[in-house]
Design a protein around this motif. Structure first.
Motif, PDB file in Angstrom:
ATOM      1  N   SER A   8      19.332 -13.499  -5.254  1.00 31.11           N
ATOM      2  CA  SER A   8      18.396 -13.423  -6.237  1.00 31.11           C
ATOM      3  C   SER A   8      17.323 -11.482  -6.285  1.00 31.11           C
ATOM      4  CB  SER A   8      17.115 -14.259  -5.405  1.00 31.11           C
ATOM      5  OG  SER A   8      17.730 -15.543  -5.924  1.00 31.11           O
ATOM      6  N   THR A   9      16.785 -11.237  -6.953  1.00 31.98           N
ATOM      7  CA  THR A   9      16.341  -9.893  -7.111  1.00 31.98           C
ATOM      8  C   THR A   9      14.522 -10.106  -6.932  1.00 31.98           C
ATOM      9  OG1 THR A   9      18.194  -9.949  -8.946  1.00 31.98           O
ATOM     10  CG2 THR A   9      16.190  -7.765  -8.403  1.00 31.98           C
ATOM     11  N   ILE A  10      14.259  -9.468  -5.902  1.00 27.86           N
ATOM     12  CA  ILE A  10      13.393  -9.253  -5.789  1.00 27.86           C
ATOM     13  C   ILE A  10      12.825  -7.830  -6.314  1.00 27.86           C
ATOM     14  CG2 ILE A  10      13.145 -11.161  -4.120  1.00 27.86           C
ATOM     15  CD1 ILE A  10      12.483  -9.281  -1.689  1.00 27.86           C
ATOM     16  N   LEU A  11      11.768  -7.311  -6.244  1.00 24.77           N
ATOM     17  CA  LEU A  11      11.171  -6.062  -6.347  1.00 24.77           C
ATOM     18  C   LEU A  11       9.961  -6.068  -5.868  1.00 24.77           C
ATOM     19  CD1 LEU A  11      10.727  -6.230 -10.336  1.00 24.77           C
ATOM     20  CD2 LEU A  11      12.644  -5.559  -9.674  1.00 24.77           C
ATOM     21  N   VAL A  12       9.948  -4.620  -4.957  1.00 27.40           N
ATOM     22  CA  VAL A  12       9.115  -3.670  -4.409  1.00 27.40           C
ATOM     23  C   VAL A  12       8.582  -2.414  -4.728  1.00 27.40           C
ATOM     24  CG1 VAL A  12       8.761  -2.913  -1.665  1.00 27.40           C
ATOM     25  CG2 VAL A  12      10.331  -4.630  -2.520  1.00 27.40           C
ATOM     26  N   SER A  13       7.482  -2.283  -4.769  1.00 34.75           N
ATOM     27  CA  SER A  13       6.572  -1.001  -5.717  1.00 34.75           C
ATOM     28  C   SER A  13       5.742  -0.597  -4.189  1.00 34.75           C
ATOM     29  CB  SER A  13       6.073  -1.583  -7.039  1.00 34.75           C
ATOM     30  OG  SER A  13       7.407  -2.307  -7.648  1.00 34.75           O
ATOM     31  N   ASP A  14       5.190   0.766  -4.564  1.00 35.31           N
ATOM     32  CA  ASP A  14       3.773   1.339  -4.178  1.00 35.31           C
ATOM     33  C   ASP A  14       2.378   0.236  -5.025  1.00 35.31           C
ATOM     34  OD1 ASP A  14       5.166   2.479  -2.106  1.00 35.31           O
ATOM     35  OD2 ASP A  14       5.280   4.292  -2.828  1.00 35.31           O
ATOM     36  N   GLU A  67       0.886  -1.558   0.321  1.00 36.66           N
ATOM     37  CA  GLU A  67       0.196   0.122  -0.154  1.00 36.66           C
ATOM     38  C   GLU A  67       1.259   1.521  -0.295  1.00 36.66           C
ATOM     39  OE1 GLU A  67      -3.033   2.377   3.494  1.00 36.66           O
ATOM     40  OE2 GLU A  67      -2.422   0.080   3.442  1.00 36.66           O
ATOM     41  N   ALA A  68       0.743   2.340  -0.572  1.00 35.20           N
ATOM     42  CA  ALA A  68       1.460   3.117  -1.177  1.00 35.20           C
ATOM     43  C   ALA A  68       1.228   4.337   0.521  1.00 35.20           C
ATOM     44  CB  ALA A  68       0.810   3.653  -2.312  1.00 35.20           C
ATOM     45  N   PRO A  69       2.214   4.688   0.813  1.00 31.44           N
ATOM     46  CA  PRO A  69       3.691   4.738   0.550  1.00 31.44           C
ATOM     47  C   PRO A  69       4.029   3.948   1.685  1.00 31.44           C
ATOM     48  CG  PRO A  69       3.236   6.794   2.259  1.00 31.44           C
ATOM     49  CD  PRO A  69       1.686   5.674   2.167  1.00 31.44           C
ATOM     50  N   LYS A  70       4.398   3.177   1.774  1.00 30.28           N
ATOM     51  CA  LYS A  70       4.848   2.139   2.451  1.00 30.28           C
ATOM     52  C   LYS A  70       5.789   0.679   2.083  1.00 30.28           C
ATOM     53  CE  LYS A  70       0.857   1.135   5.763  1.00 30.28           C
ATOM     54  NZ  LYS A  70      -0.148   0.713   6.081  1.00 30.28           N
ATOM     55  N   ALA A  71       6.058   1.101   0.278  1.00 29.14           N
ATOM     56  CA  ALA A  71       7.358   0.956  -0.080  1.00 29.14           C
ATOM     57  C   ALA A  71       8.902   1.245   0.211  1.00 29.14           C
ATOM     58  CB  ALA A  71       7.409   0.832  -1.879  1.00 29.14           C
ATOM     59  N   VAL A  72       8.380   2.334   0.785  1.00 33.90           N
ATOM     60  CA  VAL A  72       9.801   2.320   1.411  1.00 33.90           C
ATOM     61  C   VAL A  72      10.660   1.779   2.609  1.00 33.90           C
ATOM     62  CG1 VAL A  72       9.189   4.819   2.250  1.00 33.90           C
ATOM     63  CG2 VAL A  72      11.469   4.781   1.559  1.00 33.90           C
ATOM     64  N   GLU A  92      20.200  -2.996  -2.057  1.00 32.99           N
ATOM     65  CA  GLU A  92      18.478  -2.135  -2.852  1.00 32.99           C
ATOM     66  C   GLU A  92      20.006  -1.619  -3.726  1.00 32.99           C
ATOM     67  OE1 GLU A  92      16.014   1.904  -3.760  1.00 32.99           O
ATOM     68  OE2 GLU A  92      16.650   1.717  -2.037  1.00 32.99           O
ATOM     69  N   VAL A  93      20.128  -1.932  -5.173  1.00 26.84           N
ATOM     70  CA  VAL A  93      20.823  -2.159  -6.448  1.00 26.84           C
ATOM     71  C   VAL A  93      20.020  -0.689  -7.623  1.00 26.84           C
ATOM     72  CG1 VAL A  93      21.740  -3.729  -5.936  1.00 26.84           C
ATOM     73  CG2 VAL A  93      19.784  -4.184  -6.980  1.00 26.84           C
ATOM     74  N   GLY A  94      18.326  -0.426  -7.128  1.00 29.45           N
ATOM     75  CA  GLY A  94      18.100   0.539  -8.660  1.00 29.45           C
ATOM     76  C   GLY A  94      16.619   1.332  -7.495  1.00 29.45           C
ATOM     77  N   ARG A  95      16.446   1.696  -8.176  1.00 28.11           N
ATOM     78  CA  ARG A  95      15.151   2.088  -7.595  1.00 28.11           C
ATOM     79  C   ARG A  95      14.431   3.958  -9.024  1.00 28.11           C
ATOM     80  NH1 ARG A  95      13.252   5.080  -1.318  1.00 28.11           N
ATOM     81  NH2 ARG A  95      14.538   2.869  -0.774  1.00 28.11           N
ATOM     82  N   THR A  96      13.136   2.788  -8.632  1.00 26.27           N
ATOM     83  CA  THR A  96      12.868   3.919 -10.017  1.00 26.27           C
ATOM     84  C   THR A  96      11.374   4.750  -9.537  1.00 26.27           C
ATOM     85  OG1 THR A  96      13.471   2.382 -11.947  1.00 26.27           O
ATOM     86  CG2 THR A  96      11.539   4.098 -12.580  1.00 26.27           C
ATOM     87  N   PRO A 129       7.870  10.777  -2.656  1.00 25.66           N
ATOM     88  CA  PRO A 129       7.426   9.718  -3.971  1.00 25.66           C
ATOM     89  C   PRO A 129       6.851   8.256  -3.939  1.00 25.66           C
ATOM     90  CG  PRO A 129       9.792  10.085  -3.423  1.00 25.66           C
ATOM     91  CD  PRO A 129       9.043  10.517  -2.038  1.00 25.66           C
ATOM     92  N   HIS A 130       6.432   8.362  -4.789  1.00 29.26           N
ATOM     93  CA  HIS A 130       5.761   7.014  -4.710  1.00 29.26           C
ATOM     94  C   HIS A 130       6.920   5.880  -5.968  1.00 29.26           C
ATOM     95  CE1 HIS A 130       2.419   4.144  -5.876  1.00 29.26           C
ATOM     96  NE2 HIS A 130       3.167   4.335  -7.215  1.00 29.26           N
ATOM     97  N   ILE A 131       7.259   4.990  -5.471  1.00 29.94           N
ATOM     98  CA  ILE A 131       8.233   3.578  -5.933  1.00 29.94           C
ATOM     99  C   ILE A 131       7.312   2.684  -6.698  1.00 29.94           C
ATOM    100  CG2 ILE A 131       9.638   1.980  -5.288  1.00 29.94           C
ATOM    101  CD1 ILE A 131      10.248   3.184  -2.241  1.00 29.94           C
ATOM    102  N   LEU A 132       7.990   3.654  -7.693  1.00 31.64           N
ATOM    103  CA  LEU A 132       7.479   2.583  -9.412  1.00 31.64           C
ATOM    104  C   LEU A 132       8.194   1.039  -8.554  1.00 31.64           C
ATOM    105  CD1 LEU A 132       7.470   5.071 -11.884  1.00 31.64           C
ATOM    106  CD2 LEU A 132       5.362   3.752 -10.994  1.00 31.64           C
TER     107      LEU A 132
END
Length: 130
Positions: A76-82, A29-34, A48-52, A64-67
């Motif tokens: 392994s890589t995981i993605l976290v998004s709002d 739930e936005a803005p909890k990705a941070v 953390e190797v990248g953030r958009t 800001p909203h994390i895409l």
């Protein structure tokens, strides 16, 4: 051979698609990705190797909203998004995502996760039935 062709999409010869990775995406739930990213760093030692970020944010948004935040954990890589405002996730009984983490020192790593804010539930089990 005929059975295999039917199961794999028919007898037509189509160029194979080659994937280079599968990256599970956890939406929160936005803005909890941070906060989620910070938790995964503290509890599991992810890198953390990248953030958009969303290029625009509304006046009432503090963060800001994390895409997509790209985290590395144990190779392994995981993605976290709002979750986007206009996105309605499908919620069905039995659906979801489980990440199974393997470790040499289960008790120490659970203690680290708890100290970062996680809640431990249940008992630690060992062996083939764990």
């Amino acid at each position: 051979m005929a059975q295999e062709e039917v199961q794999n999409g028919g007898a037509e010869k189509v160029a194979a698609v080659t994937f280079t990775a599968v990256k599970p995406q956890l939406t929160v739930e936005a803005p909890k990705a941070v906060d989620a990213v910070q938790f995964y760093k503290s509890a599991f030692g992810t890198l953390e190797v990248g953030r958009t970020l969303h290029p625009k944010r509304k006046a009432d948004q503090e963060l800001p909203h994390i895409l997509s935040a790209q985290l590395e954990l144990a190779g392994s890589t995981i993605l976290v998004s709002d979750i986007a405002e206009n996105y309605t996730p499908v919620k069905a009984e039995g659906s979801g995502c489980v990440l199974c983490l393997e470790t040499e020192d289960v008790e120490a790593d659970i203690a680290k996760a708890v100290s970062a804010g996680e809640v431990a539930e249940g008992e630690i089990t060992e062996g083939d039935d764990a």
